[in-house]
Design a protein around this motif. Structure first.
Motif, PDB file in Angstrom:
ATOM      1  N   CYS A  82       0.720  -0.594  -0.069  1.00 30.39           N
ATOM      2  CA  CYS A  82       0.070  -0.139  -0.025  1.00 30.39           C
ATOM      3  C   CYS A  82       0.607   0.920  -0.216  1.00 30.39           C
ATOM      4  O   CYS A  82       1.822   1.594   0.480  1.00 30.39           O
ATOM      5  N   PRO A  83       0.958   2.368  -0.939  1.00 22.78           N
ATOM      6  CA  PRO A  83       1.821   3.133  -1.054  1.00 22.78           C
ATOM      7  C   PRO A  83       1.236   4.112   0.127  1.00 22.78           C
ATOM      8  O   PRO A  83       2.152   5.213   0.400  1.00 22.78           O
ATOM      9  N   GLN A  84      -0.225   4.160   0.748  1.00 20.75           N
ATOM     10  CA  GLN A  84      -0.200   5.084   2.074  1.00 20.75           C
ATOM     11  C   GLN A  84      -0.356   4.233   2.941  1.00 20.75           C
ATOM     12  O   GLN A  84      -0.588   4.844   4.741  1.00 20.75           O
ATOM     13  N   ASP A  85       0.318   3.778   3.419  1.00 20.19           N
ATOM     14  CA  ASP A  85       0.486   2.349   4.619  1.00 20.19           C
ATOM     15  C   ASP A  85      -0.359   1.945   5.122  1.00 20.19           C
ATOM     16  O   ASP A  85      -0.541   2.184   6.482  1.00 20.19           O
ATOM     17  N   VAL A  86      -1.417   1.724   5.042  1.00 21.71           N
ATOM     18  CA  VAL A  86      -2.665   1.624   5.016  1.00 21.71           C
ATOM     19  C   VAL A  86      -2.650  -0.125   5.310  1.00 21.71           C
ATOM     20  O   VAL A  86      -2.243  -0.703   4.313  1.00 21.71           O
ATOM     21  N   GLU A  87      -3.184  -0.331   6.763  1.00 20.89           N
ATOM     22  CA  GLU A  87      -2.384  -2.243   6.966  1.00 20.89           C
ATOM     23  C   GLU A  87      -3.957  -2.333   6.590  1.00 20.89           C
ATOM     24  O   GLU A  87      -5.022  -2.637   7.960  1.00 20.89           O
ATOM     25  N   PHE A  88      -4.595  -3.391   5.682  1.00 19.48           N
ATOM     26  CA  PHE A  88      -5.695  -3.581   5.465  1.00 19.48           C
ATOM     27  C   PHE A  88      -5.917  -5.030   5.881  1.00 19.48           C
ATOM     28  O   PHE A  88      -7.299  -4.818   6.655  1.00 19.48           O
ATOM     29  N   THR A  89      -4.884  -5.825   6.600  1.00 17.50           N
ATOM     30  CA  THR A  89      -4.788  -6.350   7.212  1.00 17.50           C
ATOM     31  C   THR A  89      -5.481  -6.774   8.681  1.00 17.50           C
ATOM     32  O   THR A  89      -6.260  -7.352   8.672  1.00 17.50           O
ATOM     33  N   ASN A  90      -4.755  -5.343   8.978  1.00 18.80           N
ATOM     34  CA  ASN A  90      -5.039  -5.078  10.278  1.00 18.80           C
ATOM     35  C   ASN A  90      -7.013  -4.237  10.334  1.00 18.80           C
ATOM     36  O   ASN A  90      -7.580  -5.012  11.370  1.00 18.80           O
ATOM     37  N   ILE A  91      -6.933  -3.772   9.620  1.00 21.67           N
ATOM     38  CA  ILE A  91      -7.959  -3.818   9.711  1.00 21.67           C
ATOM     39  C   ILE A  91      -9.392  -4.265   9.523  1.00 21.67           C
ATOM     40  O   ILE A  91     -10.845  -4.325  10.080  1.00 21.67           O
ATOM     41  N   LEU A  92      -9.489  -5.094   8.478  1.00 26.10           N
ATOM     42  CA  LEU A  92      -9.931  -6.190   8.777  1.00 26.10           C
ATOM     43  C   LEU A  92     -10.196  -6.987   9.486  1.00 26.10           C
ATOM     44  O   LEU A  92     -11.457  -7.238   9.595  1.00 26.10           O
ATOM     45  N   LYS A  93      -9.245  -7.478  10.375  1.00 23.71           N
ATOM     46  CA  LYS A  93      -9.340  -7.852  11.996  1.00 23.71           C
ATOM     47  C   LYS A  93      -9.913  -7.672  12.670  1.00 23.71           C
ATOM     48  O   LYS A  93     -10.887  -7.601  13.699  1.00 23.71           O
ATOM     49  N   VAL A  94     -10.222  -5.375  12.681  1.00 29.56           N
ATOM     50  CA  VAL A  94     -10.810  -4.764  13.206  1.00 29.56           C
ATOM     51  C   VAL A  94     -12.330  -4.918  13.109  1.00 29.56           C
ATOM     52  O   VAL A  94     -13.311  -5.096  14.057  1.00 29.56           O
ATOM     53  N   LEU A  95     -12.277  -5.221  11.928  1.00 29.90           N
ATOM     54  CA  LEU A  95     -14.047  -5.214  11.170  1.00 29.90           C
ATOM     55  C   LEU A  95     -14.339  -6.491  11.915  1.00 29.90           C
ATOM     56  O   LEU A  95     -15.576  -6.278  12.087  1.00 29.90           O
ATOM     57  N   ARG A  96     -13.659  -7.515  11.534  1.00 28.83           N
ATOM     58  CA  ARG A  96     -13.913  -8.878  12.362  1.00 28.83           C
ATOM     59  C   ARG A  96     -14.383  -8.740  13.826  1.00 28.83           C
ATOM     60  O   ARG A  96     -15.712  -9.326  13.645  1.00 28.83           O
ATOM     61  N   GLU A  97     -13.772  -7.993  14.161  1.00 27.33           N
ATOM     62  CA  GLU A  97     -14.074  -8.050  15.943  1.00 27.33           C
ATOM     63  C   GLU A  97     -15.181  -6.982  16.044  1.00 27.33           C
ATOM     64  O   GLU A  97     -16.051  -7.642  16.888  1.00 27.33           O
ATOM     65  N   MET A  98     -15.775  -6.124  15.409  1.00 33.31           N
ATOM     66  CA  MET A  98     -16.566  -5.495  15.375  1.00 33.31           C
ATOM     67  C   MET A  98     -17.803  -6.342  14.722  1.00 33.31           C
ATOM     68  O   MET A  98     -18.887  -5.931  15.870  1.00 33.31           O
ATOM     69  N   ALA A  99     -17.617  -7.444  14.216  1.00 31.09           N
ATOM     70  CA  ALA A  99     -18.651  -7.695  14.067  1.00 31.09           C
ATOM     71  C   ALA A  99     -19.448  -8.670  15.023  1.00 31.09           C
ATOM     72  O   ALA A  99     -20.593  -9.047  15.374  1.00 31.09           O
ATOM     73  N   VAL A 100     -18.090  -9.366  15.580  1.00 26.71           N
ATOM     74  CA  VAL A 100     -18.408  -9.885  16.226  1.00 26.71           C
ATOM     75  C   VAL A 100     -18.969  -9.571  17.428  1.00 26.71           C
ATOM     76  O   VAL A 100     -20.593  -9.752  17.979  1.00 26.71           O
ATOM     77  N   GLU A 101     -18.604  -8.392  18.132  1.00 27.04           N
ATOM     78  CA  GLU A 101     -18.926  -7.479  19.589  1.00 27.04           C
ATOM     79  C   GLU A 101     -20.777  -7.183  19.350  1.00 27.04           C
ATOM     80  O   GLU A 101     -21.405  -7.147  20.153  1.00 27.04           O
ATOM     81  N   GLU A 102     -20.791  -6.538  17.702  1.00 31.93           N
ATOM     82  CA  GLU A 102     -22.091  -6.380  17.672  1.00 31.93           C
ATOM     83  C   GLU A 102     -22.873  -7.041  16.765  1.00 31.93           C
ATOM     84  O   GLU A 102     -24.164  -6.411  17.167  1.00 31.93           O
ATOM     85  N   GLY A 103     -23.036  -8.302  17.414  1.00 30.61           N
ATOM     86  CA  GLY A 103     -23.533  -9.562  17.024  1.00 30.61           C
ATOM     87  C   GLY A 103     -24.384  -9.577  15.514  1.00 30.61           C
ATOM     88  O   GLY A 103     -25.930 -10.523  14.963  1.00 30.61           O
ATOM     89  N   TYR A 104     -23.955  -9.512  14.916  1.00 31.73           N
ATOM     90  CA  TYR A 104     -24.085  -9.907  13.274  1.00 31.73           C
ATOM     91  C   TYR A 104     -23.490 -10.966  12.804  1.00 31.73           C
ATOM     92  O   TYR A 104     -24.174 -11.963  12.441  1.00 31.73           O
ATOM     93  N   VAL A 105     -22.171 -11.773  13.522  1.00 29.01           N
ATOM     94  CA  VAL A 105     -21.553 -13.024  13.106  1.00 29.01           C
ATOM     95  C   VAL A 105     -21.567 -13.554  14.603  1.00 29.01           C
ATOM     96  O   VAL A 105     -21.337 -12.435  15.503  1.00 29.01           O
ATOM     97  N   SER A 106     -22.066 -14.646  15.115  1.00 29.13           N
ATOM     98  CA  SER A 106     -21.260 -15.477  16.338  1.00 29.13           C
ATOM     99  C   SER A 106     -19.722 -15.696  16.716  1.00 29.13           C
ATOM    100  O   SER A 106     -18.967 -15.928  15.962  1.00 29.13           O
ATOM    101  N   LYS A 107     -19.370 -15.598  17.720  1.00 31.56           N
ATOM    102  CA  LYS A 107     -17.712 -16.008  18.345  1.00 31.56           C
ATOM    103  C   LYS A 107     -17.492 -17.422  17.347  1.00 31.56           C
ATOM    104  O   LYS A 107     -17.165 -17.165  17.304  1.00 31.56           O
ATOM    105  N   GLU A 108     -19.039 -18.042  17.790  1.00 29.82           N
ATOM    106  CA  GLU A 108     -18.253 -19.295  17.184  1.00 29.82           C
ATOM    107  C   GLU A 108     -18.374 -19.286  15.897  1.00 29.82           C
ATOM    108  O   GLU A 108     -17.089 -20.042  15.168  1.00 29.82           O
ATOM    109  N   TRP A 109     -19.179 -18.799  15.264  1.00 29.72           N
ATOM    110  CA  TRP A 109     -18.545 -18.628  13.698  1.00 29.72           C
ATOM    111  C   TRP A 109     -16.697 -18.364  13.226  1.00 29.72           C
ATOM    112  O   TRP A 109     -16.464 -18.649  12.374  1.00 29.72           O
ATOM    113  N   GLN A 110     -16.791 -17.488  14.328  1.00 25.84           N
ATOM    114  CA  GLN A 110     -15.220 -17.073  14.212  1.00 25.84           C
ATOM    115  C   GLN A 110     -14.428 -17.795  14.599  1.00 25.84           C
ATOM    116  O   GLN A 110     -13.112 -17.710  13.940  1.00 25.84           O
TER     117      GLN A 110
END
Ligand code: SF4
Ligand code: SF4
Length: 164
Positions: A82-110
């Motif tokens: 990434c030319p802007q040093d955006v850490e997409f891999t880590n952003i995706l991990k954040v989004l996954r955490e949020m999906a679990v925390e906010e109940g969009y998917v279960s912890k079991e799915w993760q």
């Protein structure tokens, strides 16, 4: 659950405020991340640039309920290029955490996805070991082996003893 707005203008700031999400706001949508992604190569609908764009637009529900959130294999190629040093891999991990925390998917799915990743790596290791130990260095030999292994694959049988 309270009714969610389809667009959440604060979503990008919440993502960017979490560890791993910091670079999000400087993405300029160049698409280099998508161009070099091995998952995007085989799944045309997986598009890191588009996911970031959706986050920037505040499309929280659409992002957090998407199956594509779970397709990344964590190779960090997008982050490295990434030319802007955006850490997409880590952003995706954040989004996954949020999906679990906010109940969009279960912890079991993760956990299922993490287990799938481990099994995939184990399969790759086993195949490499077999090919190397049996000196199957030609492509036709490899294809024969691969065909046999595909035919053996089954999710209904097999013990858990061999999983690790
Ligand atoms: S490579 Fe970086 S700047 Fe370009 S679209 Fe991907 S995340 Fe954004
Ligand atoms: S870390 Fe994920 S999104 Fe980035 S290149 Fe690898 S598979 Fe693609």
């Amino acid at each position: 659950m309270a009714e969610e707005r389809l667009v959440d203008p604060q979503f990008k700031y919440r993502v960017a405020s979490r560890t791993g999400g910091e670079g999000l706001l400087v993405c300029f949508s160049c698409g280099v991340c998508t161009a070099g992604c091995p998952v995007a190569e085989i799944e045309g609908n997986f598009n890191p640039r588009r996911i970031i764009h959706q986050v920037l637009l505040g499309e929280k529900e659409s992002v957090l309920t998407s199956k594509y959130l779970w397709m990344c294999v964590g190779c960090y190629r997008c982050t490295a290029h990434c030319p802007q040093d955006v850490e997409f891999t880590n952003i995706l991990k954040v989004l996954r955490e949020m999906a679990v925390e906010e109940g969009y998917v279960s912890k079991e799915w993760q956990e299922i996805v993490e287990d799938l990743d481990r099994r995939t790596q184990k399969l790759r290791r086993d195949c490499l070991n077999y090919l190397f130990e049996n000196a199957l260095f030609s492509f036709p030999q490899y294809l024969d082996f691969y065909q046999r292994e595909i035919e053996k694959l089954s999710f209904s049988g097999g013990g858990r003893d061999n999983e690790r």
